[in-house]
Design an enzyme around this catalytic site. Structure first.
Site, short mmCIF file in Angstrom:
data_model
loop_
_atom_site.label_atom_id
_atom_site.label_comp_id
_atom_site.label_asym_id
_atom_site.label_seq_id
_atom_site.Cartn_x
_atom_site.Cartn_y
_atom_site.Cartn_z
N THR A 27 28.46 36.00 39.55
CA THR A 27 28.25 35.32 38.36
C THR A 27 26.88 35.00 37.95
O THR A 27 26.36 35.18 36.75
CB THR A 27 29.25 34.06 38.29
OG1 THR A 27 28.82 33.21 39.42
CG2 THR A 27 30.71 34.30 38.33
N ASP A 103 31.10 45.77 41.95
CA ASP A 103 30.03 46.07 41.08
C ASP A 103 28.79 46.55 41.81
O ASP A 103 27.76 46.76 41.44
CB ASP A 103 29.69 44.73 40.59
CG ASP A 103 29.20 43.51 41.72
OD1 ASP A 103 29.01 43.93 42.72
OD2 ASP A 103 29.62 42.39 41.30
N HIS A 120 38.01 46.76 47.16
CA HIS A 120 38.89 47.04 45.72
C HIS A 120 38.04 48.06 45.03
O HIS A 120 38.14 48.44 43.97
CB HIS A 120 38.80 45.61 45.21
CG HIS A 120 39.71 44.79 45.54
ND1 HIS A 120 39.37 43.38 45.23
CD2 HIS A 120 40.77 44.86 46.43
CE1 HIS A 120 40.65 42.67 45.67
NE2 HIS A 120 41.09 43.42 46.57
N CYS A 128 39.62 61.25 39.23
CA CYS A 128 40.99 61.71 38.87
C CYS A 128 41.90 61.34 39.71
O CYS A 128 42.05 61.36 40.99
CB CYS A 128 40.71 63.49 38.79
SG CYS A 128 42.37 64.14 38.32
N CYS A 153 40.27 64.67 33.60
CA CYS A 153 39.43 65.24 34.46
C CYS A 153 39.06 66.92 33.80
O CYS A 153 39.81 67.44 33.39
CB CYS A 153 40.32 65.40 35.81
SG CYS A 153 39.59 66.56 37.03
N CYS A 156 41.14 69.56 36.32
CA CYS A 156 42.46 69.85 36.20
C CYS A 156 43.36 69.11 35.12
O CYS A 156 44.43 69.17 35.24
CB CYS A 156 42.93 69.29 37.78
SG CYS A 156 42.96 67.65 37.93
N SER A 195 38.31 32.76 45.33
CA SER A 195 39.07 31.76 45.23
C SER A 195 40.12 31.95 46.45
O SER A 195 41.01 31.08 46.56
CB SER A 195 39.98 32.02 43.93
OG SER A 195 40.43 33.31 43.81
N ILE A 237 26.20 29.22 44.78
CA ILE A 237 26.04 30.09 46.08
C ILE A 237 24.42 30.34 45.78
O ILE A 237 23.74 30.23 47.11
CB ILE A 237 26.81 31.46 45.30
CG1 ILE A 237 28.10 31.22 45.68
CG2 ILE A 237 26.10 32.45 46.44
CD1 ILE A 237 29.02 32.34 44.92
P1 NAD Z 1 38.09 34.90 41.81
O1 NAD Z 1 37.51 35.18 40.22
O2 NAD Z 1 39.47 34.82 41.85
O3 NAD Z 1 37.16 33.75 42.36
C1 NAD Z 1 35.79 33.51 42.15
C2 NAD Z 1 35.47 32.03 42.83
O4 NAD Z 1 34.19 32.01 42.68
C3 NAD Z 1 36.29 30.99 41.87
O5 NAD Z 1 36.71 29.97 42.77
C4 NAD Z 1 34.73 30.42 41.44
O6 NAD Z 1 34.98 28.95 41.39
C5 NAD Z 1 33.82 30.88 42.23
N1 NAD Z 1 32.33 30.55 41.68
C6 NAD Z 1 32.15 31.39 40.61
N2 NAD Z 1 30.74 31.35 40.35
C7 NAD Z 1 30.13 30.58 41.48
C8 NAD Z 1 28.80 30.10 41.74
N3 NAD Z 1 27.97 30.63 41.25
N4 NAD Z 1 28.74 29.46 43.01
C9 NAD Z 1 29.74 29.10 43.55
N5 NAD Z 1 31.17 29.46 43.56
C10 NAD Z 1 31.44 30.16 42.14
O7 NAD Z 1 37.38 36.22 42.40
P2 NAD Z 1 38.04 36.86 43.43
O8 NAD Z 1 38.42 35.87 44.67
O9 NAD Z 1 36.86 37.75 43.82
O10 NAD Z 1 39.27 37.69 42.98
C11 NAD Z 1 39.40 38.26 42.13
C12 NAD Z 1 39.28 39.73 41.77
O11 NAD Z 1 38.48 39.85 40.75
C13 NAD Z 1 38.97 40.62 43.04
O12 NAD Z 1 39.87 41.37 43.53
C14 NAD Z 1 37.53 41.37 42.42
O13 NAD Z 1 37.98 42.81 43.00
C15 NAD Z 1 37.67 41.24 41.06
N6 NAD Z 1 36.39 41.03 40.30
C16 NAD Z 1 35.33 41.65 40.68
C17 NAD Z 1 34.22 41.48 40.00
C18 NAD Z 1 32.97 41.92 40.36
O14 NAD Z 1 32.84 42.85 41.34
N7 NAD Z 1 31.78 41.14 40.17
C19 NAD Z 1 34.06 40.61 38.72
C20 NAD Z 1 35.43 39.92 38.49
C21 NAD Z 1 36.80 40.46 39.29
#
Ligand code: NAD
Length: 248
Positions: A27, A103, A120, A128, A153, A156, A195, A237
């Site tokens: 984020t 990402d 994931h 494809c 694709c 195919c 989460s 974080i």
């Molecule tokens: P989630 O969205 O369920 O949880 C993210 C957690 O991070 C939340 O509890 C939130 O409170 C916390 N958070 C957000 N920003 C923060 C920060 N700066 N500092 C501290 N905590 C922070 O995400 P999840 O557990 O990864 O599960 C969701 C699914 O979404 C996953 O399967 C993932 O594949 C997918 N996803 C991936 C991306 C990406 O690749 N960046 C983005 C969105 C969703």
């Protein structure tokens, strides 16, 4: 000893750490997570794998969402959190880097691909569903933007889909097996920005704890594993993680 000093000491003394990240670590790079207010779930409807396979309308909507998300994903830079895991690799402590993210920001930070376990999949490629051939996501996005709303694709004719694991789609078995081994042999399991409610990914922190590792959680909001953890940090974080890994 203060919690942060205690966790720093566990990390400093450990020779085998497994990192585990969720959307929260990205984020601060401008990629919204799923569950925070304004996150992806708030804005877009979820398209399950079966629906994607069955319905052209669903594929069009899924690709519309990809196009909308693409500039943020394409332009994102790794942040202090990703660099903190790189620091653990530099200290030769990192045994594996398990991520739920799609990402590739860990790799963009310079994390060794050999350490990465992407549960994931990745949003940087499209594949494809019939012949498995992959093309760069950038090429697939361009096709959609040029009016090919549910691209197929070129080899195919099968449907193209982001190389990510959708809800209802099978998880990659090799990654699951690697993550299970890593979780069960590490000394410290560092779960960051997740989460911890998405399964099966969320079983790995519990598995590590059960096998005797110290479980350290860094997340802004509570998780179901907070009570079981050895230490929980609720801060941002980008400020907590560099401190934990002795970067500052
Ligand atoms: P989630 O969205 O369920 O949880 C993210 C957690 O991070 C939340 O509890 C939130 O409170 C916390 N958070 C957000 N920003 C923060 C920060 N700066 N500092 C501290 N905590 C922070 O995400 P999840 O557990 O990864 O599960 C969701 C699914 O979404 C996953 O399967 C993932 O594949 C997918 N996803 C991936 C991306 C990406 O690749 N960046 C983005 C969105 C969703």
């Amino acid at each position: 000893m203060a919690a942060i000093a205690q966790a720093r000491a566990w990390i400093a003394e450990s020779s085998s750490i497994v990192g585990f990240t969720g959307a929260g670590i990205s984020t601060e790079s401008g990629i919204p997570d799923f569950r925070s207010p304004g996150g992806v779930w708030a804005r877009n409807r979820i398209i399950e794998f079966d629906e994607f396979v069955r319905s052209r309308e669903a594929r069009i909507e899924a690709w519309r969402q990809r196009v909308e998300m693409w500039p943020a994903m394409r332009d994102a830079q790794a942040n202090a959190g990703h660099h903190a895991f790189l620091e653990l690799e530099r200290q030769r402590k990192l045994a594996a880097m398990i991520t739920q993210n799609i990402d590739e920001l860990h790799q963009r930070a310079g994390q060794s691909p050999d350490l990465m376990i992407e549960l994931h999949g990745t949003n940087m490629w499209a594949g494809c569903l019939e012949c498995r051939r992959r093309i760069p996501m950038e090429d697939a996005i361009r096709r959609v933007q040029e009016g090919d709303l549910a691209p197929e694709c070129a080899e195919c004719g099968g449907p193209l889909k982001a190389a990510t694991v959708s809800f209802g789609q099978a998880m990659p078995q090799r990654e699951l097996a690697r993550a299970a081994v890593a979780a069960q042999v590490c000394q410290v399991f560092l779960a960051v920005g997740s989460s911890l409610v998405v399964y099966p990914a969320a079983m790995f922190p519990a598995m590590a704890k059960q096998a005797g590792a110290r479980l350290v959680i860094v997340n802004r909001t509570p998780t179901p594993l907070d009570e079981a953890a050895d230490a929980v940090f609720r801060g941002e974080i980008g400020s907590v993680l560099p401190e934990l890994v002795n970067q500052r």
